[in-house]
Design a protein around this motif. Structure first.
Motif, PDB file in Angstrom:
ATOM      1  N   ALA A  92      -2.653  -7.126 -10.643  1.00  0.00           N
ATOM      2  CA  ALA A  92      -2.861  -7.393  -9.214  1.00  0.00           C
ATOM      3  C   ALA A  92      -3.931  -6.414  -8.755  1.00  0.00           C
ATOM      4  O   ALA A  92      -4.152  -5.392  -9.410  1.00  0.00           O
ATOM      5  CB  ALA A  92      -1.557  -7.178  -8.440  1.00  0.00           C
ATOM      6  N   PRO A  93      -4.601  -6.718  -7.654  1.00  0.00           N
ATOM      7  CA  PRO A  93      -5.628  -5.757  -7.215  1.00  0.00           C
ATOM      8  C   PRO A  93      -5.024  -4.417  -6.794  1.00  0.00           C
ATOM      9  O   PRO A  93      -3.860  -4.360  -6.402  1.00  0.00           O
ATOM     10  CB  PRO A  93      -6.286  -6.456  -6.022  1.00  0.00           C
ATOM     11  N   ILE A  94      -5.808  -3.371  -6.929  1.00  0.00           N
ATOM     12  CA  ILE A  94      -5.414  -2.067  -6.379  1.00  0.00           C
ATOM     13  C   ILE A  94      -5.968  -1.979  -4.968  1.00  0.00           C
ATOM     14  O   ILE A  94      -5.322  -1.528  -4.040  1.00  0.00           O
ATOM     15  CB  ILE A  94      -5.989  -0.903  -7.216  1.00  0.00           C
TER      16      ILE A  94
ATOM     17  N   GLN B 222       3.444  -6.600  -6.054  1.00  0.00           N
ATOM     18  CA  GLN B 222       3.383  -5.131  -5.948  1.00  0.00           C
ATOM     19  C   GLN B 222       1.983  -4.630  -5.626  1.00  0.00           C
ATOM     20  O   GLN B 222       1.485  -3.690  -6.241  1.00  0.00           O
ATOM     21  CB  GLN B 222       3.909  -4.473  -7.227  1.00  0.00           C
TER      22      GLN B 222
ATOM     23  N   PHE C  39       0.418  -2.474  -3.411  1.00  0.00           N
ATOM     24  CA  PHE C  39       1.092  -1.422  -2.654  1.00  0.00           C
ATOM     25  C   PHE C  39       0.581  -1.267  -1.231  1.00  0.00           C
ATOM     26  O   PHE C  39       1.278  -0.815  -0.357  1.00  0.00           O
ATOM     27  CB  PHE C  39       0.971  -0.094  -3.393  1.00  0.00           C
ATOM     28  N   TYR C  40      -0.678  -1.605  -1.030  1.00  0.00           N
ATOM     29  CA  TYR C  40      -1.203  -1.548   0.328  1.00  0.00           C
ATOM     30  C   TYR C  40      -2.396  -2.488   0.457  1.00  0.00           C
ATOM     31  O   TYR C  40      -3.014  -2.860  -0.543  1.00  0.00           O
ATOM     32  CB  TYR C  40      -1.619  -0.130   0.730  1.00  0.00           C
TER      33      TYR C  40
ATOM     34  N   HIS D 281       7.064  -3.485   2.296  1.00  0.00           N
ATOM     35  CA  HIS D 281       6.513  -2.563   1.292  1.00  0.00           C
ATOM     36  C   HIS D 281       5.059  -2.817   0.956  1.00  0.00           C
ATOM     37  O   HIS D 281       4.609  -2.559  -0.156  1.00  0.00           O
ATOM     38  CB  HIS D 281       7.369  -2.590   0.015  1.00  0.00           C
TER      39      HIS D 281
ATOM     40  N   LYS E  37      -3.650  -0.153   5.731  1.00  0.00           N
ATOM     41  CA  LYS E  37      -4.729   0.747   6.134  1.00  0.00           C
ATOM     42  C   LYS E  37      -5.677  -0.129   6.923  1.00  0.00           C
ATOM     43  O   LYS E  37      -6.242  -1.058   6.354  1.00  0.00           O
ATOM     44  CB  LYS E  37      -5.450   1.304   4.908  1.00  0.00           C
TER      45      LYS E  37
ATOM     46  N   TYR F 255       3.835   4.615   7.021  1.00  0.00           N
ATOM     47  CA  TYR F 255       3.090   3.855   6.049  1.00  0.00           C
ATOM     48  C   TYR F 255       1.935   3.051   6.642  1.00  0.00           C
ATOM     49  O   TYR F 255       1.648   1.927   6.243  1.00  0.00           O
ATOM     50  CB  TYR F 255       4.052   2.927   5.291  1.00  0.00           C
ATOM     51  N   VAL F 256       1.294   3.632   7.651  1.00  0.00           N
ATOM     52  CA  VAL F 256       0.108   3.011   8.232  1.00  0.00           C
ATOM     53  C   VAL F 256      -1.015   4.051   8.250  1.00  0.00           C
ATOM     54  O   VAL F 256      -0.788   5.190   8.641  1.00  0.00           O
ATOM     55  CB  VAL F 256       0.364   2.530   9.673  1.00  0.00           C
TER      56      VAL F 256
END
Lengths: 91, 391
Positions: free
Chosen positions: B25-27, B72, B74-75, B100, B104, B125-126
């Motif tokens: 998946a992309p990071i 997953q 993550f952001y 989850h 950003k 988590y922002v």
């Protein structure tokens, strides 16, 4: 990069704030608290991380993962780095 | 991406090869929520302005978040347009964080008043990134529009006052603001914020002003030295072409397009990276069966980008390992071959080819949503720009 002493004979666990994502090279470990991404650079090390919680020591997890004793020092360095970035912690 | 590495049994070079082959998946996923924008920055990489009637609905956005959670991711890096103009922006933010997928988001600050800042300070988590392109109103507003500097500063004040903590101040480095790097850093330090500087690509509306705005060769050298001395300044890994100057800058130092990076645009189209809004780099759409996951895993375009690429004209250059040939988007939109030097190659290898392409012959960015009938900001000559920061 500084090295932290890593005690192979203590009990550790994967941080509950960390999510592991399987990747061809091993896994990505993301810490939702520190928001840091760590690379776990081998599938064998991923297996070790997943076994930490169910063993009384890191050494026990290494044995269970089938890591030969002569490779322990190398894994200790990798685990120390992961402890340093709070991916794993003593319990 | 700047990541820690652990588990050193293999060499880093081998890991770079793994990244080139693509991840599960992309990071670094950029998700632009809307083409609507209150500003009309001359270098907008998504040529934003008007909302597109086909933009994803709230429910569709939530389904994308569900999918990102399953994969997953993550952001997500949320942008636009101006993402906060979407009436459902705050709901989507809360939904995403609850699932989850950290957020950003980049904003020009238009909706970031005291109340919004307090709300953000309460949300875990922002990350918030405020964009400016000048350390003074004069330099900033020439590119981003009259009043945009004051607006951004108000948003920064609101975040600081609300106790948000470390937010980011994001700058696109241009010929006109490169002399203000220290002043940008000073502004960030005053707020306890983190400075992030990224590369100007000839994408979107920047296709039309890149020739005038991209840093000169001498400025690139200055920028490289400045970044080397300030490892705490974030770059989004966007300056890896500068690594050919010497020691590599921190980060992956390779083009992540389709490998670790991709873009979901406001209508759900998936592109290989945020800087190639052109049909040639469109991999699919999240509305298709199988959704985003299927596009990421099965798109022919993305698969092709993960295959070993030829170094082409760069093969004989001793610095190829350092810069990897540079940025695909920069080459594409300046009409250069993708398997050759970057138009801003620090060794000057891109110059002859660049000189032979003229603007009308270059590929045109698609998906333009610029507003018409609106006065564009006026570019001011470099020699008329004051370099002192506003106090």
């Amino acid at each position: 990069m500084h090295h932290v002493a890593f005690d192979l004979f203590r009990a550790y666990r994967l941080s509950p704030a960390v999510s592991l994502r399987a990747e061809p090279f091993g896994a990505l470990a993301y810490h939702f608290g520190t928001r840091r991404l760590s690379l776990v650079k081998s599938p064998e090390l991923v297996t070790v991380l997943r076994l930490l919680d169910s063993h009384d020591s890191a050494a026990g997890a290494l044995d269970a993962a089938g890591v030969p004793i002569r490779q322990r020092a190398r894994y200790a360095v990798a685990l120390a780095a992961l402890a340093d970035s709070e991916v794993i912690g003593a319990r | 991406m700047r990541a820690d590495t652990a588990g050193q049994p293999r060499r880093t070079a081998a890991l770079t090869e793994q990244f080139k082959a693509g991840l599960a998946a992309p990071i670094c996923l950029t998700w632009e929520l809307t083409y609507a924008c209150n500003l009309a920055c001359v270098h907008c990489l998504s040529a934003s302005g008007r909302r597109d009637p086909r933009e994803l609905s709230t429910a569709e956005c939530m389904r994308v978040v569900d999918e990102l959670e399953r994969m997953q991711v993550f952001y997500a890096n949320i942008g636009g347009g101006e993402p906060t103009l979407r009436p459902d922006f705050w709901d989507l933010l809360d939904y995403s964080v609850a699932h989850h997928v950290g957020i950003k988001f980049s904003t020009n600050g238009v909706r970031l008043d005291k109340r919004a800042a307090q709300r953000l300070a309460r949300t875990g988590y922002v990350d918030v990134q405020i964009s400016i392109d000048g350390a003074t109103a004069e330099v900033n507003d020439a590119v981003r529009g009259i009043g945009s500097f004051a607006m951004a500063r108000r948003a920064m004040d609101a975040l600081a006052e609300a106790g948000f903590g470390e937010f980011k101040i994001s700058i696109v480095v241009t010929r006109h603001n490169v002399s203000q790097l220290d002043a940008f850093k000073q502004i960030a330090d005053e707020y306890g914020a983190r400075l992030r500087v990224t590369r100007l690509r000839p994408s979107g509306r920047a296709a039309d002003c890149w020739d005038d705005l991209h840093p000169t060769a001498a400025q690139q050298r200055l920028l490289y030295d400045w970044l080397c001395a300030r490892p705490d300044v974030l770059t989004g890994d966007s300056f890896f072409h500068l690594s050919a100057f010497g020691s590599p800058l921190p980060g992956l130092n390779l083009c992540g397009a389709g490998r670790v990076v991709c873009l979901i645009d406001p209508v759900g189209d998936v592109y290989a990276c945020p800087f190639v809004l052109h049909e040639q780099f469109r991999a699919g759409n999240v509305r298709q069966p199988g959704g985003f996951a299927r596009v990421w895993r099965e798109s022919e375009l993305l698969r092709r980008l993960r295959e070993p690429a030829s170094a082409g004209a760069c093969a004989s250059c001793g610095q190829f390992d350092a810069c990897q040939g540079g940025c695909m988007a920069a080459k594409f939109f300046t009409g250069l071959p993708l398997d050759g030097p970057d138009p801003e190659c620090v060794l000057g290898h891109g110059q002859p080819e660049l000189a032979s392409t003229c603007l009308p012959d270059r590929p045109r960015p698609s998906a333009g949503h610029s507003r018409t009938g609106r006065a564009a900001p006026v570019l001011i000559p470099a020699d008329r720009i004051a370099t002192r920061a506003a106090t």
